[in-house]
Structure formats: C-alpha cells, structure tokens
Motif scaffolding. Structure first.
Motif, PDB file in Angstrom:
ATOM      1  N   SER A   1      -6.631   8.365  26.057  1.00 35.95           N
ATOM      2  CA  SER A   1      -5.611   9.328  25.834  1.00 35.95           C
ATOM      3  C   SER A   1      -4.396   8.905  24.899  1.00 35.95           C
ATOM      4  CB  SER A   1      -4.994   9.856  26.980  1.00 35.95           C
ATOM      5  OG  SER A   1      -4.351   8.809  27.861  1.00 35.95           O
ATOM      6  N   GLN A   2      -4.793   7.690  24.400  1.00 37.15           N
ATOM      7  CA  GLN A   2      -3.694   6.966  23.261  1.00 37.15           C
ATOM      8  C   GLN A   2      -4.371   6.427  22.108  1.00 37.15           C
ATOM      9  OE1 GLN A   2      -1.244   4.136  24.887  1.00 37.15           O
ATOM     10  NE2 GLN A   2      -0.742   3.226  22.921  1.00 37.15           N
ATOM     11  N   VAL A   3      -4.409   7.288  21.104  1.00 40.16           N
ATOM     12  CA  VAL A   3      -4.837   6.963  19.595  1.00 40.16           C
ATOM     13  C   VAL A   3      -3.889   6.880  18.755  1.00 40.16           C
ATOM     14  CG1 VAL A   3      -7.270   7.675  20.550  1.00 40.16           C
ATOM     15  CG2 VAL A   3      -5.675   9.281  18.826  1.00 40.16           C
ATOM     16  N   VAL A   4      -4.290   6.297  17.405  1.00 43.09           N
ATOM     17  CA  VAL A   4      -3.704   6.383  16.262  1.00 43.09           C
ATOM     18  C   VAL A   4      -4.693   7.011  14.960  1.00 43.09           C
ATOM     19  CG1 VAL A   4      -2.295   5.149  14.350  1.00 43.09           C
ATOM     20  CG2 VAL A   4      -1.969   4.451  16.504  1.00 43.09           C
ATOM     21  N   ILE A   5      -4.033   8.057  14.375  1.00 40.11           N
ATOM     22  CA  ILE A   5      -4.768   8.571  13.461  1.00 40.11           C
ATOM     23  C   ILE A   5      -4.256   8.323  11.996  1.00 40.11           C
ATOM     24  CG2 ILE A   5      -5.713  10.561  14.652  1.00 40.11           C
ATOM     25  CD1 ILE A   5      -3.785  12.470  13.453  1.00 40.11           C
ATOM     26  N   SER A   6      -4.977   8.088  10.947  1.00 40.85           N
ATOM     27  CA  SER A   6      -4.561   7.633   9.712  1.00 40.85           C
ATOM     28  C   SER A   6      -5.313   8.241   8.443  1.00 40.85           C
ATOM     29  CB  SER A   6      -4.986   6.411   9.645  1.00 40.85           C
ATOM     30  OG  SER A   6      -4.345   5.473   8.496  1.00 40.85           O
ATOM     31  N   GLY A   7      -4.309   8.692   7.539  1.00 38.06           N
ATOM     32  CA  GLY A   7      -4.878   9.452   6.337  1.00 38.06           C
ATOM     33  C   GLY A   7      -3.786  10.197   5.443  1.00 38.06           C
TER      34      GLY A   7
ATOM     35  N   MET B   1     -10.053  -3.892   7.661  1.00 34.63           N
ATOM     36  CA  MET B   1      -8.849  -3.075   6.989  1.00 34.63           C
ATOM     37  C   MET B   1      -9.011  -1.629   6.620  1.00 34.63           C
ATOM     38  SD  MET B   1      -6.726  -4.386   3.379  1.00 34.63           S
ATOM     39  CE  MET B   1      -6.289  -6.082   3.918  1.00 34.63           C
ATOM     40  N   THR B   2     -10.515  -1.562   6.445  1.00 31.83           N
ATOM     41  CA  THR B   2     -10.521   0.079   6.309  1.00 31.83           C
ATOM     42  C   THR B   2     -11.292   0.651   7.499  1.00 31.83           C
ATOM     43  OG1 THR B   2     -12.582  -0.651   5.393  1.00 31.83           O
ATOM     44  CG2 THR B   2     -10.897  -0.116   3.802  1.00 31.83           C
ATOM     45  N   GLY B   3     -11.527  -0.294   8.586  1.00 35.84           N
ATOM     46  CA  GLY B   3     -12.417   0.269   9.549  1.00 35.84           C
ATOM     47  C   GLY B   3     -11.709   0.591  10.959  1.00 35.84           C
ATOM     48  N   SER B   4     -11.935   1.140  11.726  1.00 39.63           N
ATOM     49  CA  SER B   4     -11.215   1.425  12.886  1.00 39.63           C
ATOM     50  C   SER B   4     -11.008   0.414  13.881  1.00 39.63           C
ATOM     51  CB  SER B   4     -11.934   2.668  14.078  1.00 39.63           C
ATOM     52  OG  SER B   4     -11.830   3.710  13.087  1.00 39.63           O
ATOM     53  N   VAL B   5      -9.741   0.334  14.562  1.00 37.21           N
ATOM     54  CA  VAL B   5      -9.742  -0.652  15.901  1.00 37.21           C
ATOM     55  C   VAL B   5     -10.155  -0.090  16.978  1.00 37.21           C
ATOM     56  CG1 VAL B   5      -8.042  -2.126  17.050  1.00 37.21           C
ATOM     57  CG2 VAL B   5      -7.835  -1.761  14.500  1.00 37.21           C
ATOM     58  N   ARG B   6     -11.464  -0.685  17.376  1.00 39.46           N
ATOM     59  CA  ARG B   6     -12.224  -0.057  18.562  1.00 39.46           C
ATOM     60  C   ARG B   6     -11.680  -0.900  19.895  1.00 39.46           C
ATOM     61  NH1 ARG B   6     -18.045  -0.226  16.106  1.00 39.46           N
ATOM     62  NH2 ARG B   6     -18.647   0.101  18.452  1.00 39.46           N
ATOM     63  N   TRP B   7     -10.412  -0.457  20.422  1.00 38.91           N
ATOM     64  CA  TRP B   7      -9.942  -1.425  21.275  1.00 38.91           C
ATOM     65  C   TRP B   7     -10.362  -0.823  22.566  1.00 38.91           C
ATOM     66  CZ3 TRP B   7      -8.274  -6.152  21.432  1.00 38.91           C
ATOM     67  CH2 TRP B   7      -7.627  -6.624  22.575  1.00 38.91           C
TER      68      TRP B   7
ATOM     69  N   ASN C   1       6.238   3.630  11.550  1.00 37.19           N
ATOM     70  CA  ASN C   1       6.857   3.191  10.366  1.00 37.19           C
ATOM     71  C   ASN C   1       6.148   2.040   9.665  1.00 37.19           C
ATOM     72  OD1 ASN C   1       8.984   2.820   8.657  1.00 37.19           O
ATOM     73  ND2 ASN C   1      10.008   1.241  10.229  1.00 37.19           N
ATOM     74  N   VAL C   2       4.935   2.604   8.912  1.00 36.41           N
ATOM     75  CA  VAL C   2       4.250   1.656   8.002  1.00 36.41           C
ATOM     76  C   VAL C   2       4.321   2.259   6.773  1.00 36.41           C
ATOM     77  CG1 VAL C   2       2.909   0.737  10.023  1.00 36.41           C
ATOM     78  CG2 VAL C   2       2.316   2.739   8.815  1.00 36.41           C
ATOM     79  N   SER C   3       3.631   1.295   5.675  1.00 36.59           N
ATOM     80  CA  SER C   3       3.789   1.653   4.192  1.00 36.59           C
ATOM     81  C   SER C   3       2.602   2.609   3.991  1.00 36.59           C
ATOM     82  CB  SER C   3       3.824   0.370   3.430  1.00 36.59           C
ATOM     83  OG  SER C   3       2.614  -0.401   3.755  1.00 36.59           O
ATOM     84  N   GLY C   4       1.343   2.628   4.646  1.00 36.51           N
ATOM     85  CA  GLY C   4       0.476   3.339   4.314  1.00 36.51           C
ATOM     86  C   GLY C   4      -0.685   3.612   5.436  1.00 36.51           C
ATOM     87  N   ALA C   5      -1.685   4.413   4.964  1.00 32.96           N
ATOM     88  CA  ALA C   5      -2.770   4.481   5.991  1.00 32.96           C
ATOM     89  C   ALA C   5      -3.842   3.473   6.425  1.00 32.96           C
ATOM     90  CB  ALA C   5      -3.568   5.725   5.476  1.00 32.96           C
ATOM     91  N   PHE C   6      -3.317   2.459   7.058  1.00 29.76           N
ATOM     92  CA  PHE C   6      -3.873   1.334   7.530  1.00 29.76           C
ATOM     93  C   PHE C   6      -5.064   1.834   8.492  1.00 29.76           C
ATOM     94  CE2 PHE C   6       0.302  -1.164   7.690  1.00 29.76           C
ATOM     95  CZ  PHE C   6       0.555  -0.980   6.506  1.00 29.76           C
ATOM     96  N   HIS C   7      -6.289   0.906   8.388  1.00 28.27           N
ATOM     97  CA  HIS C   7      -7.617   0.986   9.000  1.00 28.27           C
ATOM     98  C   HIS C   7      -8.079   2.559   8.484  1.00 28.27           C
ATOM     99  CE1 HIS C   7      -7.064  -2.682  11.384  1.00 28.27           C
ATOM    100  NE2 HIS C   7      -5.684  -2.275  11.529  1.00 28.27           N
TER     101      HIS C   7
ATOM    102  N   ALA D   1       0.771  -1.340  -0.141  1.00 28.22           N
ATOM    103  CA  ALA D   1      -0.038   0.246  -0.180  1.00 28.22           C
ATOM    104  C   ALA D   1       0.901   1.008   0.041  1.00 28.22           C
ATOM    105  CB  ALA D   1      -0.818   0.095   1.217  1.00 28.22           C
ATOM    106  N   SER D   2       0.406   2.217  -0.538  1.00 27.55           N
ATOM    107  CA  SER D   2       1.060   3.492  -0.765  1.00 27.55           C
ATOM    108  C   SER D   2       0.113   4.710  -0.683  1.00 27.55           C
ATOM    109  CB  SER D   2       2.001   3.496  -1.900  1.00 27.55           C
ATOM    110  OG  SER D   2       1.240   3.755  -3.220  1.00 27.55           O
ATOM    111  N   GLY D   3       0.735   5.793  -0.081  1.00 29.95           N
ATOM    112  CA  GLY D   3      -0.206   6.851   0.012  1.00 29.95           C
ATOM    113  C   GLY D   3      -0.877   6.880   1.564  1.00 29.95           C
ATOM    114  N   GLY D   4      -0.453   7.964   2.208  1.00 32.91           N
ATOM    115  CA  GLY D   4      -0.986   8.263   3.594  1.00 32.91           C
ATOM    116  C   GLY D   4      -0.174   7.523   4.613  1.00 32.91           C
ATOM    117  N   ILE D   5      -0.483   8.039   5.892  1.00 33.40           N
ATOM    118  CA  ILE D   5       0.533   7.968   7.061  1.00 33.40           C
ATOM    119  C   ILE D   5      -0.300   7.426   8.036  1.00 33.40           C
ATOM    120  CG2 ILE D   5       2.489   9.314   6.008  1.00 33.40           C
ATOM    121  CD1 ILE D   5       1.515  11.467   8.214  1.00 33.40           C
ATOM    122  N   MET D   6       0.227   7.021   9.161  1.00 39.47           N
ATOM    123  CA  MET D   6      -0.302   6.950  10.417  1.00 39.47           C
ATOM    124  C   MET D   6       0.458   7.583  11.521  1.00 39.47           C
ATOM    125  SD  MET D   6      -1.313   2.713  10.436  1.00 39.47           S
ATOM    126  CE  MET D   6      -2.458   2.967  11.723  1.00 39.47           C
TER     127      MET D   6
END
Length: 301
Positions: free
Chosen positions: A156-162, A239-245, A183-189, A121-126
């Motif tokens: 108080s701990q999340v990851v944003i992706s886009g 793969m496209t949805g949020s991880v609601r931990w 350090n990931v290749s794309g905007a996962f989730h 995957a390419s394009g986007g970051i986390m």
C-alpha cells in the motif's frame, strides 16, 4: 547466529548531521579525504550544512554512498558479515561495495556520474502514493501511457513516475489516501530516464566488477546472485527500471533470513520490511552509538 541481511537506504533517507560522529575515526577520515579528491567537495561540509543543499540529488547520492560505506567498513572491522545484501536505488551501490564487487573509489565515481545525470534530468515527476486499491492502480497505470510504477515499496505504498500529465491522469482515476509529489528533478526509474541511462551505461560498462562475496538482491531482479556480469547487467537497467522493494522484502524469508540490519541514515527500509515480514528481527546502524551498542552486545553474548 541468526541468518542476516544488510540493507542500504537510498535518496530520501539523508539527514543533516549524518556521518558527523564518524569524523574522529581514522578509517572514516581516510574515506572522507578520498571522497573529496574524487568529488571536488567535502562530504562532511554538505552533511552538516543546509538541508536544501544536502537534499539535492547531485550531493545526496554521493553523501549517502560515502557515509553508508564507512559504516560497512566499521562493521566488517568488527568481524561482521551478512548472509545477503540489498539496497534501495542508490543503496544498491553500497550493497555492491559491501559485497566487494568493486572498490570504494570505483563505486563513488559511478555514483558521482549517476548523481550528475539524474540531477540534470528534466521532464517528468515522481509522486508517492499511500493507501489505494492495488488492482485499480495497476490497471490504470497499464491504461495510461508515459507513467510507471517506479518504486514498489509495499503493498500500500508506492511511487509512480512519468510525465506530469500522465501522473495527474492516474490520480484523477484512482482513489488515494495520500499523494505526495517528490522533490526530484525528473521521472527517476522510468523510461523517461533513457537518455541519462544511455550516457551512464558507457561509464558503467567500463567499471571493473568482480564476483560478489555475498549474494546480492538487485532492484530490477530481486533474485540473489554472486555473478559480476549479472549484477552489472541488472544495474544497467536500474535507472529506467522499477525498484522492486516489496518483492525484495518477500524474498528475505525465502532465503532463510531471520534478521535485517539497515545500515545508513533513517529507518525507512526496516519499516517497510517489518510491515511486509513482521516475523523478522530489525536493527538499525546509523552511527557510532549503534556500532558501540552492537559491539558491546557481541562481547556480552
């Protein structure tokens, strides 16, 4: 006995040397050999190799799945059985294996293809964020196109992706104590993974699933279910949805869980659950030493 949930870590919990203390066990050797036939490379070689290679998505996800699945096998051989299962991102596949939703080989083939697609995957970051005003962050994300809350790990701990521009825009408007680009290749989730997800869905749709023997909390819908159809539908969205931990953690005491056992490398998930639900007991099974200690404790109990 305390009602128990087994949870399984995802990408980011891997560590050089994981699984190496399992090599002398017949059960583990068989699984490693089976994995090599499917993957075309040996999991032990990657796990004792360089961190940079092990941390590449292409290799990380299959290695985590194989090592964590072996630990599941060994616990179940000891007569252990959880009351509830959950996994973080990749860890959800191990949870489904532990619930006997699919065979080891079926799960590994899915994980292999998932890792290939996500690695390319390419394009986007986390970006991981720690310490922020929750309301302000969520409002800014709603106002900013092309960015989502990808991993809701804790209050108080999340990851944003886009897209890089969208993530930068959010960070420019929200005060954050710490922000770390992953350090990931794309905007996962995120919706940016739609192309990869669509291709993966063809493989997932054909995979044989059976009803779970233990209820599973899915990442995109942390409500327990045994139904194979529902579990597959939820995995389709992962793969496209949020991880609601965070919601997963909150659900545990609602389901009567008193003890949480994290199975696999690291202690990330038990740390997150403990911060959300401090009344729950925590335990980690990372390798043989933990398995032997647990077996001894059960004998003396």
């Amino acid at each position: 006995m305390a009602k128990t949930a087994w949870v399984f870590p995802g990408q980011g919990s891997q560590s050089v040397g994981m699984g190496m203390d399992l090599l002398d066990l017949p059960t583990a050797r068989e699984k490693f050999q089976q994995a090599e036939a499917i993957l075309g490379w040996a999991v032990p070689d990657l796990c004792r190799g360089e961190d940079a290679l092990l941390s590449r998505t292409l290799y990380t996800q299959p290695c985590l799945y194989v090592v964590s699945s072996i630990l599941v096998d060994l616990l179940q051989q000891q007569g252990e059985q959880p009351d509830l299962l959950a996994g973080h991102s990749l860890g959800e596949y191990v949870a489904l294996y532990a619930a006997h939703v699919f065979e080891f080989e079926v799960g590994l083939r899915l994980v292999k293809r998932r890792a290939e697609l996500m690695d390319s995957a390419s394009g986007g970051i986390m970006c991981a964020l720690i310490g922020f005003d929750r309301g302000q962050l969520e409002a800014q994300i709603r106002q900013t196109p092309d960015v989502v809350l990808a991993n809701d790990n804790h209050e108080s701990q999340v990851v944003i992706s886009g897209t890089e521009e969208a993530v930068a825009g959010v960070l420019s408007q929200v005060k954050v104590k710490r922000a770390v680009r992953l350090n990931v290749s794309g905007a996962f989730h995120s919706p940016l993974m739609a192309g990869a997800a669509q291709e993966f869905h063809q493989r997932l749709a054909a995979a044989p699933f059976t009803d779970a023997q233990v209820p599973v909390l899915s990442n995109v819908e942390p409500v327990p279910t045994l139904e194979a159809v529902t579990l597959k539908e939820r995995l389709m969205q992962q793969m496209t949805g949020s991880v609601r931990w965070h919601e997963t953690s909150l659900r545990l005491p609602v389901e009567g869980i008193e003890r949480v056992v994290e199975i696999g490398p690291g202690k990330v998930l038990t740390g997150l659950v403990k911060r959300t639900c401090p009344q729950l007991l925590m335990e980690n099974i990372q390798g043989m030493a933990d398995l032997e200690s647990r077996a001894a404790a059960l004998v003396s109990a």
